[in-house]
Motif scaffolding. Structure first.
Motif, PDB file in Angstrom:
ATOM      1  N   ASN A   1      16.782   1.929  -4.236  1.00 25.73           N
ATOM      2  CA  ASN A   1      15.859   0.846  -4.596  1.00 25.73           C
ATOM      3  C   ASN A   1      14.509   0.941  -3.899  1.00 25.73           C
ATOM      4  N   MET A   2      14.422   1.803  -2.903  1.00 30.20           N
ATOM      5  CA  MET A   2      13.211   1.894  -2.079  1.00 30.20           C
ATOM      6  C   MET A   2      12.233   2.913  -2.688  1.00 30.20           C
ATOM      7  N   PRO A   3      11.059   2.482  -3.146  1.00 33.11           N
ATOM      8  CA  PRO A   3      10.116   3.405  -3.791  1.00 33.11           C
ATOM      9  C   PRO A   3       9.684   4.574  -2.900  1.00 33.11           C
ATOM     10  N   LEU A   4       9.801   4.404  -1.574  1.00 34.43           N
ATOM     11  CA  LEU A   4       9.329   5.438  -0.654  1.00 34.43           C
ATOM     12  C   LEU A   4      10.340   6.564  -0.445  1.00 34.43           C
TER      13      LEU A   4
ATOM     14  N   ALA B   1       7.463  10.258   4.253  1.00 31.24           N
ATOM     15  CA  ALA B   1       6.109  10.796   4.422  1.00 31.24           C
ATOM     16  C   ALA B   1       5.012   9.736   4.322  1.00 31.24           C
ATOM     17  N   THR B   2       5.276   8.616   3.615  1.00 32.04           N
ATOM     18  CA  THR B   2       4.231   7.592   3.506  1.00 32.04           C
ATOM     19  C   THR B   2       4.167   6.706   4.757  1.00 32.04           C
ATOM     20  N   LEU B   3       5.151   6.808   5.621  1.00 34.82           N
ATOM     21  CA  LEU B   3       5.204   5.920   6.792  1.00 34.82           C
ATOM     22  C   LEU B   3       4.915   6.633   8.109  1.00 34.82           C
ATOM     23  N   SER B   4       5.112   7.938   8.139  1.00 29.59           N
ATOM     24  CA  SER B   4       4.961   8.659   9.395  1.00 29.59           C
ATOM     25  C   SER B   4       4.509  10.087   9.096  1.00 29.59           C
ATOM     26  N   SER B   5       4.439  10.920  10.133  1.00 26.53           N
ATOM     27  CA  SER B   5       4.049  12.328   9.965  1.00 26.53           C
ATOM     28  C   SER B   5       4.523  13.102  11.188  1.00 26.53           C
ATOM     29  N   PRO B   6       4.603  14.436  11.089  1.00 24.04           N
ATOM     30  CA  PRO B   6       4.962  15.232  12.281  1.00 24.04           C
ATOM     31  C   PRO B   6       3.995  14.974  13.435  1.00 24.04           C
TER      32      PRO B   6
ATOM     33  N   LYS C   1       0.849  -1.207   0.000  1.00 20.18           N
ATOM     34  CA  LYS C   1       0.000   0.000   0.000  1.00 20.18           C
ATOM     35  C   LYS C   1       0.879   1.249   0.000  1.00 20.18           C
ATOM     36  N   SER C   2       1.951   1.223   0.817  1.00 26.85           N
ATOM     37  CA  SER C   2       2.871   2.370   0.883  1.00 26.85           C
ATOM     38  C   SER C   2       3.599   2.560  -0.438  1.00 26.85           C
ATOM     39  N   PHE C   3       4.012   1.456  -1.059  1.00 24.63           N
ATOM     40  CA  PHE C   3       4.695   1.530  -2.354  1.00 24.63           C
ATOM     41  C   PHE C   3       3.764   2.161  -3.394  1.00 24.63           C
ATOM     42  N   SER C   4       2.512   1.754  -3.375  1.00 20.46           N
ATOM     43  CA  SER C   4       1.527   2.257  -4.329  1.00 20.46           C
ATOM     44  C   SER C   4       1.312   3.763  -4.137  1.00 20.46           C
ATOM     45  N   GLU C   5       1.227   4.205  -2.872  1.00 22.30           N
ATOM     46  CA  GLU C   5       1.047   5.638  -2.566  1.00 22.30           C
ATOM     47  C   GLU C   5       2.250   6.453  -3.051  1.00 22.30           C
ATOM     48  N   SER C   6       3.442   5.889  -2.889  1.00 22.54           N
ATOM     49  CA  SER C   6       4.657   6.639  -3.239  1.00 22.54           C
ATOM     50  C   SER C   6       4.791   6.858  -4.746  1.00 22.54           C
TER      51      SER C   6
ATOM     52  N   LEU D   1       9.731  13.051   1.626  1.00 24.45           N
ATOM     53  CA  LEU D   1      10.267  13.199   2.977  1.00 24.45           C
ATOM     54  C   LEU D   1       9.678  14.432   3.646  1.00 24.45           C
ATOM     55  N   PHE D   2       9.542  14.379   4.948  1.00 23.93           N
ATOM     56  CA  PHE D   2       9.166  15.569   5.716  1.00 23.93           C
ATOM     57  C   PHE D   2      10.217  15.774   6.810  1.00 23.93           C
ATOM     58  N   SER D   3      10.300  16.990   7.304  1.00 20.04           N
ATOM     59  CA  SER D   3      11.290  17.306   8.337  1.00 20.04           C
ATOM     60  C   SER D   3      10.601  17.479   9.691  1.00 20.04           C
TER      61      SER D   3
END
Length: 315
Positions: free
Chosen positions: A167-170, A38-43, A14-19, A28-30
């Motif tokens: 190699n990581m789509p995210l 950004a597809t795995l976490s958030s502030p 699902k994360s790969f598809s979103e990315s 990425l977010f800071s």
């Protein structure tokens, strides 16, 4: 967290598809000056993490990305399971509880509600993270929970993370090793600077509830390393258990089963699993630059001795 295979693969894909729909600059977010996927976490998730409630019997595993954390996670889960001797029904209950987390098995991943859902997980929870000490929830250091920190020589870490990044789509790719190397040296990657990470953990090297173990010592003698880990967490296993787990968690065994356990992520995650691969990519100038940086940051420290920099990182 001992994530169920099917659920893990579902979340990954699902994360790969979103990315696929995201431009590189949005991947990425800071948060507090450090980048995260950004597809795995958030502030909001990382803010919510501050209130995470640690239990005294939690098993905390931490290490910077590509230091061998997936290997260590699997080893410790097998050691804990052999010690716990849970019934089939109890094991099923744990897996069902973890299915409801709806995230990757890393403490910093998921939506802000994940920490409320984690309260429902049965003990002993095995909690994995890539976070440096100052970003971990205060309760981890205030509780009696034990923390196992995995470290790896920075040159092999850099090379392994380079291949993973591209190699990581995210994650946004780099056009060259040289471009990536500059980002690694300046901490402009997801989870920030590996040198800062090591400097922080070095401050805890004598803490009674924190143990540092190196990827290299586990490669030198996995059974001896597992015995140290078991003693640290108070796990009781017999000799046969250690040999069985070593065989089951060898790099080759895990790589062969990676399609079944990790889906598409398997090929990205399990590449070579060797020591000394940095020699294939480092130029003479880069080699000298990292030697200087390591000396400035960690020269003469207990952590430098633990990682055997002079043995594994000198040309």
């Amino acid at each position: 967290m001992k994530f169920s295979k099917g659920k893990f693969i579902e979340v990954v894909e699902k994360s790969f598809s979103e990315s696929e729909k995201m431009p590189p600059e949005s991947m990425l977010f800071s948060y507090r000056g450090i980048l995260y996927p950004a597809t795995l976490s958030s502030p909001e998730t990382l803010e919510a993490l501050k209130s995470f409630e640690t239990r005294s019997d939690d098993v905390i595993l931490t290490g910077y990305p590509k230091t061998g954390t997936n290997w260590l996670d699997q080893m410790v889960m097998e050691l804990e399971s052999a010690d716990a001797k849970r019934t089939e029904e109890e094991e099923k209950e744990r897996i069902n509880a973890e299915k409801k987390l709806e995230s990757f098995p890393r403490l910093e991943f998921g939506d802000p509600g994940t920490y409320e859902r984690m309260k429902k997980l049965p003990s002993r929870r095995i909690i994995q993270t890539h976070l440096a000490p100052h970003l971990l929830p205060p309760s981890i250091f205030q509780s009696k929970a034990k923390i196992l920190v995995l470290i790896r020589n920075p040159k092999d870490t850099a090379v392994s993370y380079y291949h993973f990044y591209n190699n990581m789509p995210l994650l946004p790719s780099f056009s060259s090793w040289d471009e990536y190397f500059a980002a690694f040296m300046n901490g402009k990657l997801a989870w920030g600077s590996y040198f800062d990470h090591l400097v922080e953990w070095n401050k805890y090297i004598d803490h009674e509830r924190i143990m540092l173990i190196s990827y290299e010592e586990l490669k030198e003698d996995q059974i001896l390393g597992m015995k140290k880990i078991a003693a640290f967490f108070g796990f009781s296993l017999n000799e046969e258990d250690f040999h069985r787990i070593a065989k089951k968690t060898s790099f080759q065994a895990m790589k062969e089963k990676s399609k079944e356990t990790h889906g598409k992520f398997g090929d990205i995650l399990f590449r070579k699993g060797v020591v000394g691969n940095w020699r294939d990519l480092f130029s003479k100038a880069q080699n000298e630059e990292m030697d200087r940086k390591f000396e400035e940051c960690l020269g003469g420290t207990k952590l430098a001795a633990k990682v055997k920099y002079d043995v594994y990182c000198k040309a």
